[in-house]
Design a protein around this motif. Structure first.
Motif, short mmCIF file in Angstrom:
data_model
loop_
_atom_site.label_atom_id
_atom_site.label_comp_id
_atom_site.label_asym_id
_atom_site.label_seq_id
_atom_site.Cartn_x
_atom_site.Cartn_y
_atom_site.Cartn_z
N UNK A 131 0.81 -1.32 0.37
CA UNK A 131 -0.10 -0.01 -0.18
C UNK A 131 1.03 1.22 0.00
N UNK A 132 1.81 1.29 0.81
CA UNK A 132 2.90 2.55 0.88
C UNK A 132 3.35 2.71 -0.40
N UNK A 133 3.70 1.55 -0.95
CA UNK A 133 4.58 1.86 -2.37
C UNK A 133 3.66 2.43 -3.33
N UNK A 134 2.39 1.92 -3.38
CA UNK A 134 1.37 2.29 -4.48
C UNK A 134 0.84 3.86 -4.13
N UNK A 135 0.81 4.08 -3.00
CA UNK A 135 0.15 5.55 -2.79
C UNK A 135 1.33 6.56 -2.69
N UNK A 136 2.48 5.98 -2.45
CA UNK A 136 3.45 7.09 -2.42
C UNK A 136 4.41 7.42 -3.93
N UNK A 137 4.52 6.28 -4.61
CA UNK A 137 5.24 6.34 -5.81
C UNK A 137 4.43 6.07 -7.03
N UNK A 138 2.90 6.10 -6.82
CA UNK A 138 2.09 6.01 -8.15
C UNK A 138 0.80 6.84 -7.94
N UNK A 139 0.15 6.99 -8.79
CA UNK A 139 -1.27 7.70 -8.48
C UNK A 139 -2.34 6.63 -8.50
N UNK A 140 -2.24 5.74 -8.03
CA UNK A 140 -3.08 4.56 -7.88
C UNK A 140 -4.08 4.92 -6.79
N UNK A 141 -5.40 4.20 -6.92
CA UNK A 141 -6.36 4.35 -5.92
C UNK A 141 -6.27 2.83 -5.44
N UNK A 142 -6.35 2.73 -4.09
CA UNK A 142 -6.18 1.47 -3.24
C UNK A 142 -7.41 1.15 -2.46
N UNK A 143 -7.84 -0.15 -2.52
CA UNK A 143 -9.06 -0.55 -1.72
C UNK A 143 -8.17 -1.67 -0.77
N UNK A 144 -8.17 -1.40 0.43
CA UNK A 144 -7.36 -2.21 1.38
C UNK A 144 -8.43 -3.11 2.21
N UNK A 145 -8.38 -4.39 2.08
CA UNK A 145 -9.32 -5.08 2.62
C UNK A 145 -8.79 -6.13 3.54
N UNK A 146 -9.51 -6.50 4.67
CA UNK A 146 -9.20 -7.46 5.65
C UNK A 146 -10.47 -8.01 6.17
N UNK A 147 -10.36 -9.44 6.29
CA UNK A 147 -11.48 -10.24 6.73
C UNK A 147 -11.86 -10.05 8.25
N UNK A 148 -10.75 -9.19 9.07
CA UNK A 148 -11.01 -9.14 10.52
C UNK A 148 -11.51 -7.55 10.50
N UNK A 149 -12.18 -7.36 11.57
CA UNK A 149 -12.62 -6.01 11.91
C UNK A 149 -11.76 -5.06 12.44
N UNK A 150 -10.44 -5.61 12.68
CA UNK A 150 -9.50 -4.54 13.14
C UNK A 150 -8.26 -4.96 12.44
N UNK A 151 -7.62 -3.87 11.92
CA UNK A 151 -6.47 -3.96 10.91
C UNK A 151 -5.19 -4.15 11.67
N UNK A 152 -4.21 -4.96 11.01
CA UNK A 152 -3.01 -5.17 11.73
C UNK A 152 -2.42 -6.23 11.25
#
Length: 487
Positions: A131-152
């Motif tokens: 995510x960091x690479x995509x957001x800082x080095x490209x103009x991509x839009x990112x959808x970050x998904x996790x099956x749990x209710x808490x990230x990490x």
């Protein structure tokens, strides 16, 4: 006064990039990066600027002269890495000692490169570095998904609660959750339909399954995989608060990796020392009434080749309740000779343990080397472990900490032998990618995922430039099922 890197080093290498005199090694472009236990500061060339300490995401770097107690040894550990090595002779003649190479552009994106819609599945280190690479080095839009209710991911549910500094890297990752080009979707089961809704999907789902030992009795009640215990004391929602029974006086842990040491340390700790940590309240309550007095760590190899890192063994030994089982003369010989990691055990008491007797009073951890499990004994539940030499260790519980393996991802190929998704530099097929342990297997710590994720994102961008991605048309109004959604 030089700085020194200590126990909680995550090998993220953020310190390397800010050091003005190239005094931190191994660097990401050196062969032993990712294979050493940690990174090291050269006391002879450190100029005491403190830039590395400011950049460290896990508070692992301090002025060497300020180190006290168990951390004092890290002044010597850092210096030992550079013994017999002339760093200045290896450096260029520039005012600072970085080797400046010709400019290298590993990625070349066209000026009219259209924004990509990328889904990243998994909020652990591998996913967040992608995510960091995509957001800082490209103009991509990112959808970050996790099956749990808490990230990490691994940071939240895999790092021991008594390692709060290591958990701090989660704060570094969390700053991207509110990025204007990121949509965070928690409590979502990602399915194959993601590919039709995004230009590309990166699966960074880790490796949380247990490697089988293949011994009789492995599935008896009272035999637990390490992941269950780790998730239990970290409050993972998928593990019941009563999943770990602490009614046995002796627990055997098969394995001597860092996870095995974490488990041994938590099970034998003074519960009050954990009260101010993020340990799950239910786990702390059970530890307060625990009957466990002894945890035995079984190592297939000798003390010179144990799987734990030096820093984790030092942290365990510093508590003063560590014992080495002196049953095999090869163990004492290796320790006395000071071979590799065995040298760290020179001051640890040795004892020829009677495994048919109950543990002594108090709490302790016993290291037993050159000892593999042959069978778990017991009729209806575990009552002991028969090990190399036809010795039976009486124990009421066994934790299998002999390694992790990934699980199949719906819609993707899977290698049952390695427990990974077959890939080439992270590419499964154009448009579908993997990063982290599901890509390379359960090797390397937190920082190893940085280079791994960068390679994967590089493959994704190369496919995009070459027109190998099937455009998702940057659809709107995507449906993800049950979701606790955040911008």
């Amino acid at each position: 006064m030089a700085f020194a890197i200590t126990q909680t080093c995550c090998a993220d290498a953020s310190c390397v990039s800010v050091c003005p005199v190239n005094c931190i090694h191994p660097t990401p472009d050196e062969p032993d990066f990712g294979t050493t236990d940690m990174l090291y500061v050269d006391p002879a060339t450190c100029i005491d600027c403190g830039a590395c300490a400011d950049a460290c995401p896990v508070d692992a770097i301090f002025p060497a002269g300020d180190l006290t107690g168990p951390l004092k040894v890290y002044e010597e550990i850092n210096a030992e890495f550079y013994a017999g090595r002339d760093v200045l002779a290896e450096a260029s003649a520039a005012p600072n000692f970085h080797r400046w190479s010709p400019p290298s552009f590993a990625r070349v994106l066209p000026s009219d490169f259209a924004p990509l819609d990328v889904a990243v599945v998994g909020t652990g280190p591998a996913g967040m570095y992608a995510v960091e690479d995509l957001l800082l080095h490209t103009n991509s839009r990112v959808t970050l998904i996790d099956r749990l209710d808490t990230a990490g991911g691994l940071i939240r549910y895999g790092v021991a609660p008594d390692h709060p500094s290591t958990k701090k890297i989660g704060e570094t990752f969390a700053r991207f959750h509110d990025h204007p080009r990121l949509t965070l979707r928690l409590g979502v089961e990602a399915g194959p339909e993601l590919a039709s809704r995004h230009d590309a999907v990166i699966y960074a789902v880790g490796a949380t399954g247990a490697r089988r030992l293949g011994v009789p009795g492995e599935d008896l009640p009272g035999s637990l995989p390490a992941a269950t215990v780790v998730n239990w004391y970290n409050g993972h929602p998928g593990v019941r608060p009563d999943a770990v029974d602490l009614s046995a006086e002796r627990v055997v842990v098969v394995g001597t990796g860092n996870v095995a040491l974490d488990i041994a340390r938590i099970l034998t700790a003074d519960p009050e020392s954990l009260a101010d940590t993020p340990i799950a309240p239910a786990a702390l309550a059970r530890l307060r009434s625990s009957k466990v007095r002894e945890v035995v760590l079984l190592a297939r190899r000798g003390p010179s080749d144990a799987a734990y890192t030096r820093s984790e063994l030092l942290a365990l030994a510093a508590r003063g309740n560590l014992v080495v089982d002196d049953h095999d003369p090869r163990t004492a010989a290796a320790i006395d000779a000071g071979e590799g990691k065995a040298a760290l055990l020179k001051g640890v008491p040795r004892e020829d343990v009677d495994w048919s007797s109950p543990p002594p009073d108090g709490r302790r951890v016993v290291l037993r080397f050159h000892s593999s499990p042959l069978a778990f004994t017991g009729d209806r539940e575990v009552r002991g472990v028969r090990v190399t030499g036809d010795v039976e260790i009486t124990a009421g519980r066994v934790v299998r900490a002999a390694g992790f393996r990934g699980a199949p991802v719906p819609g993707l190929p899977f290698d049952e032998v390695s427990g990974t998704v077959p890939n080439e530099s992270g590419r499964v097929v154009p448009g579908t990618y993997v990063a982290g342990w599901i890509k390379r297997g359960p090797t390397g710590g937190i920082g190893a995922n940085k280079a791994c994720a960068r390679e994967t994102v590089g493959a994704l961008l190369a496919d995009a430039v070459e027109g190998r991605l099937r455009s998702a048309g940057r659809r709107r109004g995507r449906v993800f099922g049950r979701s606790a959604a955040r911008r």
